[in-house]
Design a protein around this motif. Structure first.
Motif, PDB file in Angstrom:
ATOM      1  N   ARG A  36      12.124   0.341  -1.903  1.00 49.66           N
ATOM      2  CA  ARG A  36      12.986   0.069  -2.846  1.00 49.66           C
ATOM      3  C   ARG A  36      13.361  -1.525  -2.950  1.00 49.66           C
ATOM      4  N   ALA A  37      13.934  -1.810  -1.639  1.00 46.78           N
ATOM      5  CA  ALA A  37      14.467  -3.307  -1.518  1.00 46.78           C
ATOM      6  C   ALA A  37      13.222  -4.459  -1.719  1.00 46.78           C
ATOM      7  N   LEU A  38      12.015  -3.977  -1.339  1.00 50.40           N
ATOM      8  CA  LEU A  38      10.926  -5.005  -1.693  1.00 50.40           C
ATOM      9  C   LEU A  38      10.542  -5.057  -3.130  1.00 50.40           C
ATOM     10  N   ILE A  39      10.520  -3.886  -3.848  1.00 48.76           N
ATOM     11  CA  ILE A  39      10.300  -4.124  -5.268  1.00 48.76           C
ATOM     12  C   ILE A  39      11.494  -4.720  -5.954  1.00 48.76           C
ATOM     13  N   GLU A  40      12.411  -4.601  -5.611  1.00 56.85           N
ATOM     14  CA  GLU A  40      13.732  -5.520  -6.241  1.00 56.85           C
ATOM     15  C   GLU A  40      13.613  -6.950  -5.945  1.00 56.85           C
ATOM     16  N   ARG A  41      12.912  -7.268  -4.834  1.00 63.92           N
ATOM     17  CA  ARG A  41      12.711  -8.772  -4.699  1.00 63.92           C
ATOM     18  C   ARG A  41      11.871  -9.508  -5.327  1.00 63.92           C
TER      19      ARG A  41
ATOM     20  N   PHE B  91       0.860  -1.134  -0.016  1.00 62.49           N
ATOM     21  CA  PHE B  91       0.079  -0.172  -0.020  1.00 62.49           C
ATOM     22  C   PHE B  91       0.874   1.158   0.106  1.00 62.49           C
ATOM     23  N   LEU B  92       0.765   1.985  -1.100  1.00 61.31           N
ATOM     24  CA  LEU B  92       1.536   3.154  -1.285  1.00 61.31           C
ATOM     25  C   LEU B  92       0.672   4.462  -1.372  1.00 61.31           C
ATOM     26  N   ASP B  93       1.286   5.617  -1.347  1.00 63.61           N
ATOM     27  CA  ASP B  93       0.585   6.948  -1.577  1.00 63.61           C
ATOM     28  C   ASP B  93      -0.841   6.838  -1.134  1.00 63.61           C
ATOM     29  N   ASP B  94      -1.864   7.196  -1.718  1.00 63.43           N
ATOM     30  CA  ASP B  94      -3.164   6.996  -1.238  1.00 63.43           C
ATOM     31  C   ASP B  94      -3.711   5.745  -0.849  1.00 63.43           C
ATOM     32  N   GLY B  95      -3.018   4.782  -1.414  1.00 64.37           N
ATOM     33  CA  GLY B  95      -3.437   3.446  -1.284  1.00 64.37           C
ATOM     34  C   GLY B  95      -3.421   3.016   0.397  1.00 64.37           C
TER      35      GLY B  95
ATOM     36  N   THR C 225       5.482  -2.227   7.913  1.00 65.79           N
ATOM     37  CA  THR C 225       5.652  -0.849   7.626  1.00 65.79           C
ATOM     38  C   THR C 225       6.874  -0.747   7.188  1.00 65.79           C
ATOM     39  N   LEU C 226       7.415  -0.131   6.092  1.00 68.11           N
ATOM     40  CA  LEU C 226       8.609   0.102   5.420  1.00 68.11           C
ATOM     41  C   LEU C 226       9.031   1.565   5.068  1.00 68.11           C
ATOM     42  N   ASP C 227      10.263   1.818   5.206  1.00 69.19           N
ATOM     43  CA  ASP C 227      10.700   3.185   5.000  1.00 69.19           C
ATOM     44  C   ASP C 227      10.856   3.073   3.450  1.00 69.19           C
TER      45      ASP C 227
END
Length: 119
Positions: free
Chosen positions: A107-112, A40-44, A100-102
């Motif tokens: 970025r690390a999650l997306i790369e995974r 969940f990112l931004d308004d998500g 919760t991620l900083d």
């Protein structure tokens, strides 16, 4: 082995079909044992708010669908801490248990993941 999929949900539940479509993709993938995660990112992040009042704007509440994710084997649930803070949401008071991620963690999650879908 199946490729892993990360779905990034960036729309508030009342802002259009994006939130529901992201949830449908995740539920379908979970039903087929696809390795996947939901961010969940931004308004998500508003999808995680316990203070939603969807009936006031004649919308369907997504909370029940979100709470069904673990039943479909979807346990990798994440939220951007910066997005939560910008929108005044407390990570300890959400309708779903998420990690919760900083920014670096996002970025690390997306790369995974092998594949990423953003809605």
């Amino acid at each position: 082995m199946a490729k892993s999929l990360l779905v990034i949900s960036r729309q508030a539940p009342w802002a259009g079909p994006g939130a529901r479509e992201a949830l449908d993709i995740v539920l379908a993938g979970g039903a087929f044992d696809l390795p996947l995660g939901l961010l969940f990112l931004d308004d998500g992040v508003f999808q995680l708010s316990v203070a939603q009042q969807p009936k006031a704007i004649q919308q369907k509440d997504l909370t029940a669908n979100l709470k069904a994710l673990p039943m479909f084997g979807v346990d990798d649930l994440f939220a951007c801490g910066h997005s939560l803070a910008e929108r005044g949401l407390n990570p300890k008071n959400l309708n779903l248990d998420v990690e919760t991620l900083d920014s670096q963690g996002v970025r690390a999650l997306i790369e995974r993941y092998d594949q990423v879908i953003t809605l």
